[in-house]
Design a protein around this motif. Sequence first.
Motif, short mmCIF file in Angstrom:
data_model
loop_
_atom_site.label_atom_id
_atom_site.label_comp_id
_atom_site.label_asym_id
_atom_site.label_seq_id
_atom_site.Cartn_x
_atom_site.Cartn_y
_atom_site.Cartn_z
N ALA A 46 -5.74 -7.85 0.30
CA ALA A 46 -4.39 -8.39 0.54
C ALA A 46 -3.82 -7.84 1.85
O ALA A 46 -3.21 -8.59 2.63
CB ALA A 46 -3.47 -8.05 -0.63
N ILE A 47 -4.04 -6.55 2.08
CA ILE A 47 -3.57 -5.95 3.34
C ILE A 47 -4.27 -6.61 4.52
O ILE A 47 -3.63 -7.01 5.50
CB ILE A 47 -3.83 -4.42 3.35
N TRP A 48 -5.57 -6.72 4.45
CA TRP A 48 -6.37 -7.29 5.54
C TRP A 48 -5.94 -8.72 5.83
O TRP A 48 -5.74 -9.09 7.00
CB TRP A 48 -7.85 -7.24 5.16
N ASN A 49 -5.79 -9.51 4.79
CA ASN A 49 -5.44 -10.93 4.98
C ASN A 49 -4.03 -11.14 5.51
O ASN A 49 -3.72 -12.21 6.01
CB ASN A 49 -5.61 -11.70 3.67
N ASN A 50 -3.19 -10.12 5.42
CA ASN A 50 -1.80 -10.23 5.88
C ASN A 50 -1.53 -9.35 7.09
O ASN A 50 -0.37 -9.04 7.38
CB ASN A 50 -0.84 -9.89 4.74
N SER A 51 -2.58 -8.97 7.79
CA SER A 51 -2.45 -8.10 8.96
C SER A 51 -2.70 -8.89 10.24
O SER A 51 -3.47 -9.85 10.24
CB SER A 51 -3.44 -6.95 8.89
N THR A 52 -2.07 -8.41 11.31
CA THR A 52 -2.33 -9.00 12.62
C THR A 52 -3.67 -8.49 13.13
O THR A 52 -4.23 -7.53 12.59
CB THR A 52 -1.23 -8.59 13.62
N GLU A 53 -4.16 -9.08 14.20
CA GLU A 53 -5.41 -8.61 14.80
C GLU A 53 -5.28 -7.18 15.28
O GLU A 53 -6.21 -6.38 15.16
CB GLU A 53 -5.85 -9.54 15.93
N GLN A 54 -4.12 -6.81 15.81
CA GLN A 54 -3.89 -5.44 16.26
C GLN A 54 -3.92 -4.47 15.08
O GLN A 54 -4.51 -3.39 15.17
CB GLN A 54 -2.55 -5.34 16.99
N GLN A 55 -3.31 -4.84 13.97
CA GLN A 55 -3.32 -3.99 12.78
C GLN A 55 -4.74 -3.84 12.24
O GLN A 55 -5.15 -2.75 11.83
CB GLN A 55 -2.39 -4.54 11.71
N LYS A 56 -5.50 -4.94 12.24
CA LYS A 56 -6.89 -4.88 11.79
C LYS A 56 -7.71 -3.95 12.66
O LYS A 56 -8.52 -3.17 12.17
CB LYS A 56 -7.52 -6.28 11.78
N ASP A 57 -7.49 -4.02 13.98
CA ASP A 57 -8.21 -3.15 14.90
C ASP A 57 -7.88 -1.68 14.62
O ASP A 57 -8.77 -0.83 14.62
CB ASP A 57 -7.88 -3.51 16.35
N MET A 58 -6.60 -1.39 14.35
CA MET A 58 -6.20 -0.02 14.03
C MET A 58 -6.85 0.45 12.73
O MET A 58 -7.33 1.59 12.63
CB MET A 58 -4.68 0.08 13.92
N MET A 59 -6.90 -0.43 11.73
CA MET A 59 -7.54 -0.06 10.46
C MET A 59 -9.03 0.20 10.66
O MET A 59 -9.58 1.16 10.10
CB MET A 59 -7.34 -1.17 9.42
N LEU A 60 -9.67 -0.63 11.46
CA LEU A 60 -11.10 -0.46 11.70
C LEU A 60 -11.38 0.83 12.46
O LEU A 60 -12.37 1.53 12.17
CB LEU A 60 -11.67 -1.66 12.45
N THR A 61 -10.53 1.17 13.41
CA THR A 61 -10.68 2.43 14.14
C THR A 61 -10.54 3.61 13.19
O THR A 61 -11.34 4.55 13.20
CB THR A 61 -9.65 2.53 15.28
N THR A 62 -9.52 3.55 12.33
CA THR A 62 -9.30 4.61 11.35
C THR A 62 -10.48 4.71 10.39
O THR A 62 -10.97 5.81 10.09
CB THR A 62 -8.01 4.36 10.55
N LEU A 63 -10.96 3.58 9.92
CA LEU A 63 -12.10 3.56 9.00
C LEU A 63 -13.35 4.09 9.66
O LEU A 63 -14.09 4.89 9.07
CB LEU A 63 -12.32 2.13 8.48
N GLU A 64 -13.59 3.68 10.89
CA GLU A 64 -14.76 4.17 11.62
C GLU A 64 -14.75 5.69 11.73
O GLU A 64 -15.76 6.36 11.50
CB GLU A 64 -14.81 3.55 13.00
N GLN A 65 -13.59 6.25 12.03
CA GLN A 65 -13.46 7.71 12.12
C GLN A 65 -13.64 8.37 10.76
O GLN A 65 -14.27 9.42 10.63
CB GLN A 65 -12.10 8.08 12.72
#
Length: 69
Positions: A46-65
């Motif tokens: 739900a978070i992913w589907n309602n996030s902007t591309e910038q928010q998704k990029d931030m989440m992916l950076t956080t997840l990668e770390q």
Amino acid sequence: MDLNLRHAIMHNVANNTKEQLEDTIVDAIQRGEEKMLPGLGVLFEAIWNNSTEQQKDMMLTTLEQAVKQ
């Protein structure tokens, strides 16, 4: 029996406040029970589907770390 897990989880939290949602997430993580993982997955979806591309990029950076720790 046709059980739609996504629908059931979303229905169960549909009227929750931010604080209640946080409590749900924190409780699921602290318990560490495998049966809680699908619910967390649905909430993340739900978070992913309602996030902007910038928010998704931030989440992916956080997840990668996080997965490298």
